[in-house]
Write a protein that holds these residues in place. Structure first.
Motif, mmCIF file in Angstrom:
data_model
loop_
_atom_site.group_PDB
_atom_site.id
_atom_site.type_symbol
_atom_site.label_atom_id
_atom_site.label_comp_id
_atom_site.label_asym_id
_atom_site.label_seq_id
_atom_site.Cartn_x
_atom_site.Cartn_y
_atom_site.Cartn_z
ATOM 1 N N ASP A 45 8.294 0.890 -6.553
ATOM 2 C CA ASP A 45 8.483 -0.344 -6.198
ATOM 3 C C ASP A 45 8.591 -0.893 -5.055
ATOM 4 O O ASP A 45 9.488 -0.487 -4.184
ATOM 5 N N PRO A 46 7.919 -1.846 -4.311
ATOM 6 C CA PRO A 46 8.215 -2.224 -2.997
ATOM 7 C C PRO A 46 9.489 -2.717 -2.778
ATOM 8 O O PRO A 46 10.092 -2.530 -1.790
ATOM 9 N N SER A 47 10.172 -3.309 -3.840
ATOM 10 C CA SER A 47 11.527 -3.771 -3.500
ATOM 11 C C SER A 47 12.708 -2.660 -3.436
ATOM 12 O O SER A 47 13.615 -2.741 -2.639
ATOM 13 N N ARG A 48 12.215 -1.602 -3.885
ATOM 14 C CA ARG A 48 12.967 -0.133 -3.867
ATOM 15 C C ARG A 48 12.930 0.231 -2.199
ATOM 16 O O ARG A 48 14.098 0.762 -1.632
ATOM 17 N N ILE A 49 11.955 0.163 -1.759
ATOM 18 C CA ILE A 49 11.645 0.616 -0.281
ATOM 19 C C ILE A 49 12.331 -0.496 0.635
ATOM 20 O O ILE A 49 13.293 -0.111 1.454
ATOM 21 N N VAL A 50 12.424 -1.627 0.305
ATOM 22 C CA VAL A 50 13.031 -2.640 1.184
ATOM 23 C C VAL A 50 14.457 -2.223 1.002
ATOM 24 O O VAL A 50 15.288 -2.253 2.038
ATOM 25 N N ALA A 51 15.070 -2.247 -0.292
ATOM 26 C CA ALA A 51 16.568 -1.784 -0.521
ATOM 27 C C ALA A 51 17.194 -0.771 0.099
ATOM 28 O O ALA A 51 18.137 -0.757 0.990
ATOM 29 N N VAL A 52 16.206 0.348 0.078
ATOM 30 C CA VAL A 52 16.777 1.805 0.754
ATOM 31 C C VAL A 52 16.503 1.633 2.127
ATOM 32 O O VAL A 52 17.374 2.168 2.938
ATOM 33 N N GLU A 67 0.799 -1.030 0.028
ATOM 34 C CA GLU A 67 0.044 0.041 0.066
ATOM 35 C C GLU A 67 0.850 1.277 0.030
ATOM 36 O O GLU A 67 0.535 2.210 -0.703
ATOM 37 N N ILE A 68 1.915 1.129 0.853
ATOM 38 C CA ILE A 68 2.810 2.369 0.807
ATOM 39 C C ILE A 68 3.323 2.580 -0.516
ATOM 40 O O ILE A 68 3.548 3.592 -0.893
ATOM 41 N N ALA A 69 3.962 1.587 -1.104
ATOM 42 C CA ALA A 69 4.603 1.380 -2.417
ATOM 43 C C ALA A 69 3.575 1.951 -3.154
ATOM 44 O O ALA A 69 4.075 3.039 -4.077
ATOM 45 N N LYS A 70 2.630 1.728 -3.531
ATOM 46 C CA LYS A 70 1.593 1.936 -4.440
ATOM 47 C C LYS A 70 1.329 3.761 -4.136
ATOM 48 O O LYS A 70 1.233 4.392 -5.181
#
Length: 420
Positions: A22-29, A14-17
């Motif tokens: 992309d959710p993977s970007r949030i995970v990595a950062v 939901e946050i990514a959208k």
């Protein structure tokens, strides 16, 4: 820059959208180990939004003068600061400025000798964000002869490969801890001081260091002037190479204090090329659970330091870590900022944020023991960058780059220009 504070029921998707990433970007950062979230977690989402610069109004300032300096307009400044009266600017008033110009800093990381691991990974990915790396590998004998503890050559080579200038860092370490007597014995003797300078310079030249970072702590107050004399003689030997000096954080001189009295800010500031005030470990191991580097304390220390050390030489220390205290014994474990964040997620602990300290914290219970954790996140670290911007310090130091804190590097990538 966007910072999202997770609320109960929020999901990563939901946050990514909502933020079109992309959710993977949030995970990595953010260095997440899973897609799980907890309330109070601060997620950093890099974007194209301009981050406000922070400025303290000075004598003689006008809005037109400030606007020219930051490449903006009077109207934009007024809009960003409701209530600001252009005809009556008060000195030391903090204002926000939307500027196309990024803050430019001299940065220094610390690292222990290694030939790989997180330190090498950090240099490979973020070497462009460090001006210097102080390699924590040297101490000295009671006669003043410097010696190396560990193989620093692979790390020196990695610095050269990644465009970071290595500095030889020396500490008064004996039997695994800082030793006030060791510092006092050497500083009291002109012969021993000479031995230390000569042996340090030999290592610098032999290994290709770009200078020295001094971390002599708990200097006996009686040796205060001897330390400044030592630094003068060392700088003469270094010549054009960098003399970087780390000093205890304090808010007044206290020349007789056994912990901070040996550091003469004014004398050290006159000699050194760069001075880093150690605005870390306000909350310390075995002490009561407290913020590692509360913002209000950092500001007090900086304001005092600036009465003795010019801003163009002064750095503030940033912690890359947190502490996990068991209460009430106060047994303490250190952990990286990333691991502290992920421990909150793993234990399902809601994170709260102390606004005065600008520091995140949480508590949890494990094996019938109560734990309290204070650490750093994107909120606390961005607030610290705003402070060094407002007070126009030359830069920051990071203890230490073997501790993972991806939010910090992502923030720097977007908002800071590094002076090499």
């Amino acid at each position: 820059m966007t910072i999202v504070i997770v609320k109960k029921g929020d999901s990563l998707w939901e946050i990514a959208k909502m933020n079109k990433v992309d959710p993977s970007r949030i995970v990595a950062v953010n260095g997440l180990e899973s897609t799980s979230l907890v309330p109070g977690l601060a997620l950093y989402i890099p974007d194209d939004k301009v981050v406000n610069r922070t400025y303290l109004i000075k004598n003689g300032d006008t809005l037109s003068k400030i606007a020219r300096r930051f490449g903006t307009s009077i109207a934009a400044i007024m809009k960003a600061n409701p209530g600001l009266v252009a005809s009556s600017l008060k000195v030391d008033t903090e204002i926000l400025i939307q500027s196309p110009y990024k803050n430019q800093l001299i940065t220094l990381g610390f690292a222990f000798p290694t030939s790989g691991g997180v330190v090498f990974k950090t240099l490979e990915e973020n070497g462009d964000k460090l001006s210097y790396l102080a390699i924590v590998a040297y101490s000295f004998t009671k006669e003043g002869y410097a010696f190396v503890d560990g193989d620093d050559l692979p790390l020196i080579a990695k610095c050269e490969q990644t465009g970071v200038t290595p500095l030889l860092m020396i500490r008064n370490f004996r039997d695994g801890d800082f030793d006030a007597d060791l510092a006092g014995e050497v500083l009291a003797s002109s012969i021993y001081r000479g031995n230390l300078i000569k042996s340090m310079l030999n290592f610098v030249r032999e290994k290709g260091y770009g200078g020295v970072s001094m971390d002599i702590e708990f200097i006996p107050p009686a040796r205060r002037s001897d330390y400044v004399l030592f630094l003068k003689e060392l700088k003469e030997g270094l010549n054009e190479l960098i003399l970087h000096v780390n000093v205890h954080a304090k808010t007044s001189d206290n020349p007789d204090n056994r912990i901070v009295g040996g550091h003469d800010y004014r004398g050290i500031g006159e000699v050194a090329d760069l001075v880093a005030v150690m605005t870390i470990d306000f909350g310390y191991p075995t002490g009561p659970p407290e913020p590692i580097s509360p913002l209000w304390w950092m500001v007090e220390v900086i304001r005092y330091a600036l009465t003795n050390i010019p801003a163009y030489k002064l750095q503030s220390a940033f912690p890359m870590y947190g502490y996990d205290w068991i209460v009430p014994s106060n047994d303490t474990k250190a952990l990286s900022a990333q691991n502290a964040q992920n421990l909150a997620i793993a234990t399902g602990s809601e994170i709260s944020f102390d606004t005065s300290a600008a520091s995140p914290t949480y508590s949890y219970r494990k094996e019938n023991l109560d734990h309290v954790v204070w650490f750093e996140d994107i909120r606390s670290i961005s607030a610290k960058y705003e402070v060094i911007d407002a007070y126009e310090l030359i830069g920051a130091t990071y203890w230490q780059i073997g501790l993972e804190f991806p939010q910090n590097w992502a923030y720097m990538e977007q908002n800071i220009i590094i002076i090499k």
